[in-house]
Enzyme design. Sequence first.
Site, PDB file in Angstrom:
ATOM      1  CB  SER A 114      -0.947  -0.047   1.192  1.00 41.39           C
ATOM      2  OG  SER A 114      -1.900   0.959   1.066  1.00 41.39           O
ATOM      3  CG  HIS A 115       0.530   3.759   3.424  1.00 40.79           C
ATOM      4  ND1 HIS A 115      -0.288   2.704   3.738  1.00 40.79           N
ATOM      5  CD2 HIS A 115       1.205   4.064   4.544  1.00 40.79           C
ATOM      6  CE1 HIS A 115      -0.126   2.400   5.010  1.00 40.79           C
ATOM      7  NE2 HIS A 115       0.785   3.206   5.527  1.00 40.79           N
ATOM      8  CG  ASP A 278      -2.815   4.061  -1.309  1.00 40.07           C
ATOM      9  OD1 ASP A 278      -3.622   3.935  -2.248  1.00 40.07           O
ATOM     10  OD2 ASP A 278      -2.740   3.242  -0.375  1.00 40.07           O
ATOM     11  CG  ASP A 280      -3.085  -0.390  -2.109  1.00 40.61           C
ATOM     12  OD1 ASP A 280      -2.901   0.772  -1.705  1.00 40.61           O
ATOM     13  OD2 ASP A 280      -3.758  -1.226  -1.479  1.00 40.61           O
ATOM     14  CG  ASP A 282      -6.249   1.033  -0.639  1.00 38.97           C
ATOM     15  OD1 ASP A 282      -5.337   1.879  -0.616  1.00 38.97           O
ATOM     16  OD2 ASP A 282      -6.225  -0.024   0.025  1.00 38.97           O
ATOM     17  NE  ARG A 283      -3.748   4.403   3.152  1.00 36.79           N
ATOM     18  CZ  ARG A 283      -3.151   4.576   4.322  1.00 36.79           C
ATOM     19  NH1 ARG A 283      -2.699   5.771   4.645  1.00 36.79           N
ATOM     20  NH2 ARG A 283      -3.005   3.570   5.161  1.00 36.79           N
ATOM     21  CE  LYS A 377      -7.385   2.227   2.564  1.00 37.55           C
ATOM     22  NZ  LYS A 377      -7.068   0.996   3.312  1.00 37.55           N
TER      23      LYS A 377
HETATM   24  C1  VG1 Z   1      -3.440   1.950   8.376  1.00 35.89           C
HETATM   25  C2  VG1 Z   1      -4.631   2.862   8.565  1.00 35.89           C
HETATM   26  C3  VG1 Z   1      -5.930   2.087   8.386  1.00 35.89           C
HETATM   27  C4  VG1 Z   1      -5.915   1.412   7.010  1.00 35.89           C
HETATM   28  C5  VG1 Z   1      -4.681   0.551   6.867  1.00 35.89           C
HETATM   29  C6  VG1 Z   1      -4.554  -0.059   5.496  1.00 35.89           C
HETATM   30  O1  VG1 Z   1      -3.447   0.943   9.347  1.00 35.89           O
HETATM   31  O2  VG1 Z   1      -4.594   3.456   9.832  1.00 35.89           O
HETATM   32  O3  VG1 Z   1      -7.003   2.960   8.511  1.00 35.89           O
HETATM   33  O4  VG1 Z   1      -7.065   0.606   6.858  1.00 35.89           O
HETATM   34  O5  VG1 Z   1      -3.513   1.340   7.092  1.00 35.89           O
HETATM   35  O6  VG1 Z   1      -4.539   0.922   4.514  1.00 35.89           O
HETATM   36  P1  VG1 Z   1      -2.524   1.017  10.661  1.00 35.89           P
HETATM   37  O7  VG1 Z   1      -2.774  -0.280  11.380  1.00 35.89           O
HETATM   38  O8  VG1 Z   1      -1.120   1.204  10.208  1.00 35.89           O
HETATM   39  O9  VG1 Z   1      -2.997   2.210  11.426  1.00 35.89           O
HETATM   40  V1  VG1 Z   1      -3.607   0.676   3.136  1.00 35.89           V
HETATM   41  O10 VG1 Z   1      -4.024   1.882   2.012  1.00 35.89           O
HETATM   42  O11 VG1 Z   1      -2.064   0.708   3.811  1.00 35.89           O
HETATM   43  O12 VG1 Z   1      -4.008  -0.835   2.607  1.00 35.89           O
HETATM   44 CO    CO Z   2      -3.558   1.448   0.185  1.00 36.61          CO
END
Ligand code: VG1
Ligand code: CO
Length: 544
Positions: A114-115, A278, A280, A282-283, A377
């Site tokens: 992801s990010h 981001d 992948d 989804d953000r 998302k």
């Molecule tokens: C973070 C965010 C959470 C989100 C998750 C995955 O998790 O706070 O809201 O669903 O990332 O997003 P954490 O446990 O680090 O707070 V993504 O776009 O990284 O798949």
């Molecule tokens: Co993501």
Amino acid sequence: MTEIVTVPTAPFDGQAPGTSGLRKKVRIFQQANYAENFIQSVFDVVKPQPGAALVIGGDGRFHNRTVIQQAIRMAAANGYARVLVGQGGILSTPAASHVIRKYGASGGLILSASHNPGGPDEDFGIKYNIANGGPAPESVTGEILARTREIAFWLTIEAEDIDLDRLGEVTVGDMTVEVLDPVADYADLMEQLFDFDAIRKAVSSGFTMRFDAMSAVTGPYAMEILENRLGFAPGTVVNGTPLEDFGGHHPDPNLIHAKELYDLMMGPDAPDIGAASDGDGDRNLIIGRGRFITPSDSLAMLAANIEIAPAYRGRLSGIARSMPTSAAADRVAEALGIPCFETPTGWKFFGNLLDAGKVTICGEESAGTGSDHVREKDGLWAVLLWLNILAVRDISVDQLARTHWARFGRNYYARHDYEAVDSAAAATLMDELKARLPTLAGKMFGSLTVSRADSFSYTDPVDHSVSENQGVRVLFEDGSRVVFRLSGTGTQGATLRVYLERYEPATGAIDAETGVMLEPQIAAAHEIAGIAHHTGRSAPDVVT
Ligand code: VG1
Ligand code: CO
């Protein structure tokens, strides 16, 4: 029958799927058997039935193609009839969710961190999504973790790598692999949901935007939808080519990592809207000319206006938000007379609510918004919904925000992250905080008096499963609050997240500086949790 090869292996420690799948440094994933153990554990738990199809796609980061080729051979050995894979190994997370649903696959492997940054020294990740298109719930990830702890062998077949860049079908062992256009199905879905004509009309009347794909997966999707189908000028999409290392940046659409976009939007040459997504896809980040919209506000503003979009007319059934997300959405739900659900952090908790039709839109403070069109998302979806609303209402982002606050009041909100903190120190901070919870009510911190403090626990209203220990909440008598959690997506030490919120009614100060408004909550958070004492830091690394 193709011969199945059994490869002996031994368990690895620490293969627990976190908030969103298993995330580790690439070097860890590159160890022999590491990815294979996890994938085999998934297959052992989900037990593909005869005829089952599996979707595989990733965000294009370093190591993506290697794992995809191996996963295809393993899927063939584990009895899948069919694999659907995005061309070039690419599928954004929401597009993968859509493909699973559209083609009736039994599930999917999404390869992404992801990010988190990408490249040989950065992060990789694997997540399993179930047949509804959403992340596997905790019952399934729990079984997968248990399986990783006892795994003794994994299954594969002898087969060459397939050509991931050529569209069409090939055979691997007894299994069919279809390489599909990663963008087409998704772009068609967006066109069904939104009023593209209205957006096109606004664009031809001079409405402008910049979309920063952050050299990540949304580039090709944004090009097709924004420039080709909606007619935004060439160059609207920047950093539109997915790179294995995201150009050396964090593909995290926040005010730190998308600073260039932010600066543009605050300057004299700002287009009407700036947006980013981001790694992948989804953000989403939404910034109007001179106006940043917090993700919590975005959820509330989109919910209040969602019925403007054709596919949502007359069918907003409810709203869900993660616990640390501000209560701005709750006020919209209350005004509209619909339910609002508060879930733990992570999209997997929205799946049941969406499947049961209890909610239509969901969101998280971490820049995630989505609806029942998929079970993830969806960054571009949120951007398109904003465009649809602005085009039909014919107002600016700033005007929309002000009108919203004038009706519902404003939830000032910020998240402070303390990154790469020593894991033991972070654990002690949380333990001591939890131990103090029963003594906090009635105590004063500066001008704030604690009304209630607890560790958030969630009972799923559909399957009644219980998830405990989902973050510490400290609520104050004036309605403001601070929330503490440790991240479940980081790959280095621990990340402490401190969420700060304060409500101002429509008649109050709705046009003030967020940092100033939250000063009492910030000071209280430091005192209550002893942040400096435990982490050795006096200020956060990232404020979003
Ligand atoms: C973070 C965010 C959470 C989100 C998750 C995955 O998790 O706070 O809201 O669903 O990332 O997003 P954490 O446990 O680090 O707070 V993504 O776009 O990284 O798949
Ligand atoms: Co993501």
